[in-house]
Design an enzyme around this catalytic site. Structure first.
Site, short mmCIF file in Angstrom:
data_model
loop_
_atom_site.label_atom_id
_atom_site.label_comp_id
_atom_site.label_asym_id
_atom_site.label_seq_id
_atom_site.Cartn_x
_atom_site.Cartn_y
_atom_site.Cartn_z
N LYS A 124 0.88 -1.17 0.00
CA LYS A 124 0.00 0.00 0.00
C LYS A 124 0.91 1.21 0.00
O LYS A 124 2.12 1.08 0.17
CB LYS A 124 -0.93 0.00 1.22
N LYS B 249 -0.14 4.22 8.21
CA LYS B 249 -0.32 2.82 7.81
C LYS B 249 0.70 1.90 8.49
O LYS B 249 0.60 0.69 8.44
CB LYS B 249 -0.21 2.69 6.28
N THR C 252 -8.98 -1.20 1.16
CA THR C 252 -9.67 -2.10 0.22
C THR C 252 -8.79 -3.30 -0.11
O THR C 252 -9.29 -4.34 -0.51
CB THR C 252 -10.06 -1.36 -1.07
N LYS D 93 -9.31 -7.53 -0.79
CA LYS D 93 -8.73 -8.28 -1.91
C LYS D 93 -7.96 -9.50 -1.41
O LYS D 93 -8.07 -10.60 -1.98
CB LYS D 93 -7.80 -7.38 -2.73
C1 F55 Z 1 -5.18 11.50 -3.06
C2 F55 Z 1 -5.03 12.84 -3.15
C3 F55 Z 1 -5.38 13.63 -2.12
CL1 F55 Z 1 -5.20 15.33 -2.27
C4 F55 Z 1 -5.89 13.12 -0.95
C5 F55 Z 1 -6.05 11.77 -0.84
C6 F55 Z 1 -5.69 10.96 -1.90
C7 F55 Z 1 -5.83 9.51 -1.80
O1 F55 Z 1 -5.24 8.80 -2.61
N1 F55 Z 1 -6.61 9.03 -0.83
C8 F55 Z 1 -6.91 7.72 -0.66
O2 F55 Z 1 -6.48 6.84 -1.40
N2 F55 Z 1 -7.73 7.45 0.35
C9 F55 Z 1 -8.15 6.10 0.62
O3 F55 Z 1 -9.41 5.86 0.02
C10 F55 Z 1 -9.76 4.50 0.07
C11 F55 Z 1 -11.06 4.33 -0.67
O4 F55 Z 1 -12.11 4.87 0.05
C12 F55 Z 1 -9.85 4.02 1.50
O5 F55 Z 1 -10.06 2.64 1.49
C13 F55 Z 1 -8.57 4.33 2.27
O6 F55 Z 1 -8.74 4.03 3.64
C14 F55 Z 1 -8.23 5.80 2.11
O7 F55 Z 1 -6.99 6.11 2.71
#
Ligand code: F55
Length: 830
Positions: A564, A570, A675, A679
């Site tokens: 990840k 994390k 997620t 998987k």
């Molecule tokens: C990308 C750009 C900005 Cl500016 C902020 C966040 C992100 C990003 O990649 N966030 C992200 O991946 N968040 C994740 O979303 C997943 C789907 O909902 C979650 O499973 C996970 O916990 C969360 O960190």
């Protein structure tokens, strides 16, 4: 269009698509010899990939056209998913499986001398995303199409996706990802363009009956050009559209006036500045850094998409009050929040609606999904920057805020502080626009992505808004993953075995059908077949490890995987400290004792944001530990530590089916959902994890005897942090031994790792690494013990898979459709 009397002739001439192996081969050879202008003498794997893709693309286009025609004709409500990221991975394998022609292609390619895996491997990943959020959008598109929803995705066509990661001397080095040199999956629509305005001024003009209208003028124009990507559903003819916008200087390649005036340089400079908007994906996950270009990207994409949506709505000649009956727009995080402001602007300034009527339409149209509670990830933009770039939008934001605060004031007449707390404008120095608040105020539903997360947003960051709007505006939709890519495509043998035992492939469209597996957990023969597949998947991963790192690992060892994005929350650092602890324990043993230990391979993978220094230190430590442990003759196969470079979707498809255990060990309350946890379990791996995000619901579904949970709970985190800072902070003694070993220089210059040690010892251990270390180590001992009993272990894996039906993105999309979008599926007649 073709006149009525000629349509019969047209229909007779219509393309039909290929049938069977011979038909496929014919199409492939035709594309090699004509489209690609090559011959059998220079058809390499790249050419074979291109031609195979073109043959499948032709198939998709037929369904795609039919789907689009049908959607236009039916004119039912459409869903628009606005996301700055779509982490799609490869398209060919997916297209072959969704169309149901992979075996045909395999046979045809083999007859022509190619192995299908080599051909599939030629494709560049479409890596237009950072991590979970972008991949979620990709899974949603797959489910929307597979379930026959009329839905479009809207995003940006970055010329450079997420950077490629190389590991040089143990450090991450970023290399640009230029992925577009040959991309058969996109269709440029040079006739679908939108002019997007930036900067300029706003003037008020009086109209009849004392009405004032705002005129936004001046500034510069950049052109948005549509690129369409077909999204096939699994086993349905529905093929939806993903529209990605690319930026271009308006008025074509050069500004002709400047050009003719001899101002060649500045005309080229203008062109380059315009093209910069869609040039590169920002590589941060869970961190927002207010860069002007990022705001430009957001508005550029949002304005082009809304223009398109409104244009489509207007074709139906319906009254505006029906807009929200025809259109649902979902905001994937706050990145597209300006869409709320832009729609209000279109309705009021351009279409002449009254503010209230317009605002009613806007709020009924939008839904907002939150993906994080981390304060550093909540988007805020300096008022000055918004004012400069989008002067009219800032005025509208102020008006939205004004009306909102007036309502709050009425509701809470004696509470001065609440106005300050919930204001869309933060009265800081400089003033900031709080995008999450704007998204809440402008939407009819706000959702989190797992139960704990949805509870947390209601009780922490959005608490005041629950008071204001009541609890019904806030809801939970637990994330899901598409079983097509993450089981059928990534793990074909397991998918086949399951299908053979539970009566066919239906589970790929209704994942709850996996529950029929449960009774087989005690079947010895079945368990054997199951283990053989897991072993084969581990052999496949071992091969990749060898290729990418040169290290040989034993597929019979326990594979322990954490892949990840690298982030302190994390806690890859917790994992690697645990690995060091294991190494020290092994070293302290006598050779006889060592022989009794269970061999383990610890695999890490993930990218660090280029500016995230601490994440890069963590990568360095993992590599440094690997080079010591992997070359220690005392240890041999008992422990290997691997950092797999350039983790991406196509590598995940090889890694995920090969885990025995995977790690989802965020500090409780920090990982919104996760997620990859889903998987890994779906692919017959167990997990070790904290009580965080979707781990909690996974536990509920599969049973707490099938998961290794450890660590402090979210409700205790705040007190622990407080105690670290204001009480006496003692570090776990085993962790201290790990630190002392690092300080001795066992893994290279101690100074390189001193910041990671200091973060725990001296800077308050914000992520609770020391607090959770003991239970982490103890739980890993339980993992070892459990793995020794293979019969029971495999039974746990089977039962877990049988109970994973809930985590399909199909279930998730159905929940959005019912509780947020109010849409129903509509099948395409083919
Ligand atoms: C990308 C750009 C900005 Cl500016 C902020 C966040 C992100 C990003 O990649 N966030 C992200 O991946 N968040 C994740 O979303 C997943 C789907 O909902 C979650 O499973 C996970 O916990 C969360 O960190």
């Amino acid at each position: 269009s073709i006149p009525e009397p000629q349509r019969e002739a047209w229909k007779r001439a219509q393309a039909q698509g290929f049938r069977g192996k011979d038909g496929f081969e014919k199409e492939l050879v035709r594309h090699v010899e004509t489209t690609l202008a090559r011959s059998m003498f220079n058809c390499d794997e790249k050419a074979a990939y291109s031609a195979t893709s073109l043959a499948f693309r032709d198939q998709l286009i037929l369904d795609w056209n039919r789907t689009q025609q049908n959607q236009t004709y039916r004119d039912s409500k459409r869903v628009y998913y606005l996301s700055l990221e779509f982490l799609m991975g490869r398209a060919l394998d997916n297209a072959m499986l969704n169309i149901g022609q992979k075996d045909t292609a395999k046979a045809g390619l083999s007859e022509l001398g190619f192995r299908i895996e080599d051909i599939i491997g030629q494709e560049n990943d479409a890596a237009l995303g950072n991590g979970g959020l972008g991949r979620l959008a990709a899974c949603f598109l797959d489910s929307l199409a597979s379930l026959d929803f009329h839905a479009w995705g809207y995003g940006l066509r970055y010329r450079y996706g997420i950077f490629k990661q190389e590991i040089i001397d143990g450090y991450q080095v970023e290399v640009p990802d230029y992925w577009l040199d040959f991309n058969p999956w996109e269709f440029p629509r040079h006739d679908v363009t939108v002019d997007i305005q930036f900067f300029g001024n706003v003037r008020k003009e009086s109209k009849e009956q004392g009405k004032e209208v705002a005129i936004w003028e001046g500034g510069e124009i950049v052109q948005a050009v549509a690129y369409d990507v077909p999204i096939p559903g699994y086993n349905t003819s529905t093929t939806n559209n993903l529209r990605l916008w690319s930026s271009k200087a308006s008025g074509g390649e050069f500004d002709f006036q400047k050009f003719n005036n001899g101002d060649y340089e500045s005309s080229v400079a203008d062109q380059q500045r315009a093209e910069t908007i869609s040039a590169v994906l920002y590589p941060n996950d869970n961190l927002e850094r207010g860069k002007e270009l990022r705001l430009k990207q957001q508005y550029f994409w949002v304005a082009a998409s809304l223009h398109d949506i409104v244009r489509r709505f207007k074709k139906s000649k319906r009254p505006w009050k029906q807009f929200a009956d025809q259109v649902a727009i979902q905001l994937n995080d706050t990145h597209p929040t300006l869409a709320i402001v832009e729609l209000q602007r279109i309705l009021v300034d351009i279409e002449g609606l009254e503010w209230e009527e317009a605002w009613d339409i806007v709020t009924s149209t939008f839904g907002y999904t939150n993906h994080t509670v981390l304060p550093e990830a909540l988007e805020k933009w300096p008022v000055g920057l918004v004012q400069h770039l989008l002067p009219r939008h800032l005025q509208i934001i102020y008006d939205i805020n004004l009306y909102f605060l007036q309502q709050v004031e009425k509701q809470f007449p004696n509470d001065r502080d609440i106005l300050r707390r919930v204001s869309i404008i933060e009265e800081s120095q400089p003033k900031m626009v709080r995008m999450a608040y704007l998204a809440i105020v402008g939407s009819h539903k706000v959702n989190g992505v797992a139960e704990l997360h949805s509870d947390l947003i209601k009780t922490t960051i959005f608490k005041d808004f629950v008071e204001i709007y009541g609890p019904d505006k806030f809801t939970n939709v637990t994330n899901g993953i598409t079983p097509r890519r993450w089981l059928h495509q990534a793990n074909p043998r397991l998918s086949e075995l399951i299908a053979s035992k539970i009566g066919g492939n239906d589970f790929l469209k209704d994942l709850t059908k996996l529950n029929k597996l449960e009774s087989l957990a005690e079947d010895k023969e079945f368990r054997k077949e199951w283990s053989e597949i897991k072993y084969a998947n581990k052999v496949r991963l071992a091969k990749l490890i060898k290729e990418l790192t040169g290290v040989t690992v034993n597929p019979a060892a326990l594979f322990d995987i954490q892949v990840k994005r690298i982030h302190e929350y994390k806690r890859q650092q917790l994992n690697i400290f645990g690995v060091i602890h294991r190494y020290l324990t092994l070293k302290a043993m006598s050779p006889e004792e060592r022989k009794k230990q269970l061999p383990r391979v610890s695999v890490f993978g993930g990218k660090a944001a280029p500016g995230y220094w601490m994440a890069k230190q963590i990568i360095h430590l993992i590599n440094a530990v690997g080079s010591v442990v992997n070359n220690d003759a005392d240890i041999g196969d008992l422990l290997k530590v691997i950092f797999l470079p350039d983790y991406n979707v196509s590598k995940a498809e090889i890694i995920t089916p090969a885990s025995d255990i995977s790690e989802h060990i965020s500090t409780a309350g920090t990982e919104a959902s996760g997620t990859s946890n889903m998987k890994f379990v779906l692919n017959g791996g167990l997990i070790i994890g904290t009580c965080d995000g979707a781990n909690i619901e996974i536990t509920r579904e599969i049973g707490d005897n099938n998961i290794f949970l450890f660590g402090n709970l979210a409700e205790d985190v705040e007190d622990l942090r407080h105690a670290h800072n204001y009480g006496s902070h003692t570090i776990d003694p085993d962790l201290n031994k790990v630190f002392e070993e690092m300080e001795k220089g066992t893994f290279g210059t101690p100074h390189d790792f001193s910041a990671m040690v200091a973060a725990v010892r001296h800077h308050g251990d914000y992520y609770l690494v020391s607090d959770d270390f003991h239970s982490y180590i103890e739980t890993h001992k339980l993992v070892d013990e459990a793995y020794r009993n293979q019969d029971e272990w495999v039974a746990k894996c089977i039962v877990s898979v049988a109970r994973m039906g809930f985590f399909s993105s199909d279930r998730c999309i159905n929940e959005y459709a019912e509780s947020i979008w109010n849409v129903e599926p509509l099948a395409v007649k083919s």
